[in-house]
Design a protein around this motif. Structure first.
Motif, PDB file in Angstrom:
ATOM      1  N   ALA A   3     -36.032 -23.072  81.864  1.00  0.00           N
ATOM      2  CA  ALA A   3     -37.138 -23.895  81.347  1.00  0.00           C
ATOM      3  C   ALA A   3     -38.442 -23.114  81.250  1.00  0.00           C
ATOM      4  O   ALA A   3     -39.290 -23.411  80.403  1.00  0.00           O
ATOM      5  N   GLU A   4     -38.595 -22.091  82.100  1.00  0.00           N
ATOM      6  CA  GLU A   4     -39.843 -21.315  82.079  1.00  0.00           C
ATOM      7  C   GLU A   4     -40.009 -20.536  80.773  1.00  0.00           C
ATOM      8  O   GLU A   4     -41.098 -20.070  80.443  1.00  0.00           O
ATOM      9  N   LYS A   5     -38.921 -20.426  80.001  1.00  0.00           N
ATOM     10  CA  LYS A   5     -38.979 -19.706  78.731  1.00  0.00           C
ATOM     11  C   LYS A   5     -39.437 -20.589  77.563  1.00  0.00           C
ATOM     12  O   LYS A   5     -39.703 -20.065  76.472  1.00  0.00           O
ATOM     13  N   ILE A   6     -39.537 -21.903  77.767  1.00  0.00           N
ATOM     14  CA  ILE A   6     -39.856 -22.818  76.670  1.00  0.00           C
ATOM     15  C   ILE A   6     -41.179 -22.475  75.983  1.00  0.00           C
ATOM     16  O   ILE A   6     -41.255 -22.473  74.746  1.00  0.00           O
ATOM     17  N   PRO A   7     -42.267 -22.175  76.719  1.00  0.00           N
ATOM     18  CA  PRO A   7     -43.514 -21.795  76.026  1.00  0.00           C
ATOM     19  C   PRO A   7     -43.343 -20.597  75.096  1.00  0.00           C
ATOM     20  O   PRO A   7     -43.995 -20.521  74.041  1.00  0.00           O
ATOM     21  N   LYS A   8     -42.459 -19.658  75.484  1.00  0.00           N
ATOM     22  CA  LYS A   8     -42.219 -18.482  74.633  1.00  0.00           C
ATOM     23  C   LYS A   8     -41.569 -18.879  73.325  1.00  0.00           C
ATOM     24  O   LYS A   8     -41.828 -18.266  72.269  1.00  0.00           O
ATOM     25  N   TYR A   9     -40.734 -19.922  73.342  1.00  0.00           N
ATOM     26  CA  TYR A   9     -40.126 -20.406  72.099  1.00  0.00           C
ATOM     27  C   TYR A   9     -41.204 -20.873  71.122  1.00  0.00           C
ATOM     28  O   TYR A   9     -41.148 -20.554  69.926  1.00  0.00           O
ATOM     29  N   TRP A  10     -42.167 -21.628  71.638  1.00  0.00           N
ATOM     30  CA  TRP A  10     -43.229 -22.118  70.756  1.00  0.00           C
ATOM     31  C   TRP A  10     -44.086 -20.963  70.232  1.00  0.00           C
ATOM     32  O   TRP A  10     -44.526 -20.982  69.082  1.00  0.00           O
TER      33      TRP A  10
END
Length: 227
Positions: A70-77
């Motif tokens: 889940a910590e990677k979600i901002p990187k997706y955006w």
């Protein structure tokens, strides 16, 4: 890149390599990230794409918090804003992947731990469509497992056992040698510092190389998971 403008060499046997990242419990995992690439047995890539599934990123934000990474979600955006990934509905992702398969005349889909990816895509299809649609890939698609390939021709090598022991590549219990994609890639590249991205398309890149390395052994393999 428009896959429709990619010239198809009818002499080549193209394959689709897929990797998903998921949220929810492991046995009920739902895909929020689908990465895929068209490649050949040598691992050469001819087309690739990365899809963020809108129903997960927008409609199921709370569920997305359960993602293992889940910590990677901002990187997706961030990648989306930089046009490195596309935000699409699952129906759009499914339609493009089927169009890509038709364009390249692909009937064989590969994934590392393919059971997880194939069942995860079907489960996501059923979840989002409320079971109106049940299968992600076209009828008759052959699903192949790259991990199954590696277990037959890479992980059986004496040099792998030596490499794994020397670099402490064990399962979490410490009782067995690791057979993850990260371990396989470390072995074939001898890059002991490599760390798997755990994002769909980036993981597809290493899986294409692992698959190619397995084929390069020129040994008989049982690759098929199901049709």
């Amino acid at each position: 890149m428009d896959f429709k403008k990619t010239k198809v060499d009818k002499r080549k046997n193209y394959k689709l390599v897929v990797d998903i990242e998921t949220a929810n419990f492991i046995n009920d995992a739902l895909a929020y990230d689908i990465g895929f690439a068209v490649c050949d047995k040598k691992g050469d890539i001819y087309y690739e794409n990365s899809f963020m599934i809108a129903e997960m990123f927008i409609d199921n934000k709370d569920l997305l918090k359960s993602a293992y990474y889940a910590e990677k979600i901002p990187k997706y955006w961030e990648d989306y804003r930089n046009k490195k990934r596309k935000l699409v509905t699952l129906a759009t992702a499914k339609r493009e992947i089927r169009q890509v398969m038709k364009h390249f005349n692909i009937t064989d889909v590969f994934a590392y731990n393919a059971r997880f990816d194939a069942t995860g895509l079907n489960r996501t299809e059923r979840y989002i469509t409320k079971s109106k649609c049940r299968y992600f890939f076209p009828y008759g698609t052959k699903i192949h497992c790259i991990m199954k390939m590696a277990k037959q021709v890479l992980f059986t090598q004496k040099s792998f056992e030596k490499f794994a022991h020397e670099n402490n590549l064990y399962t979490p219990s410490g009782k067995f040698l690791s057979n993850t994609a990260e371990t396989a890639y470390k072995y074939i590249t001898r890059d002991t510092e490599f760390s798997e991205s755990h994002t769909g398309l980036e993981d597809v890149h290493i899986e294409c190389k692992i698959m190619a390395k397995c084929y390069a052994q020129h040994k008989a393999m049982n690759t098929l998971l199901w049709t």
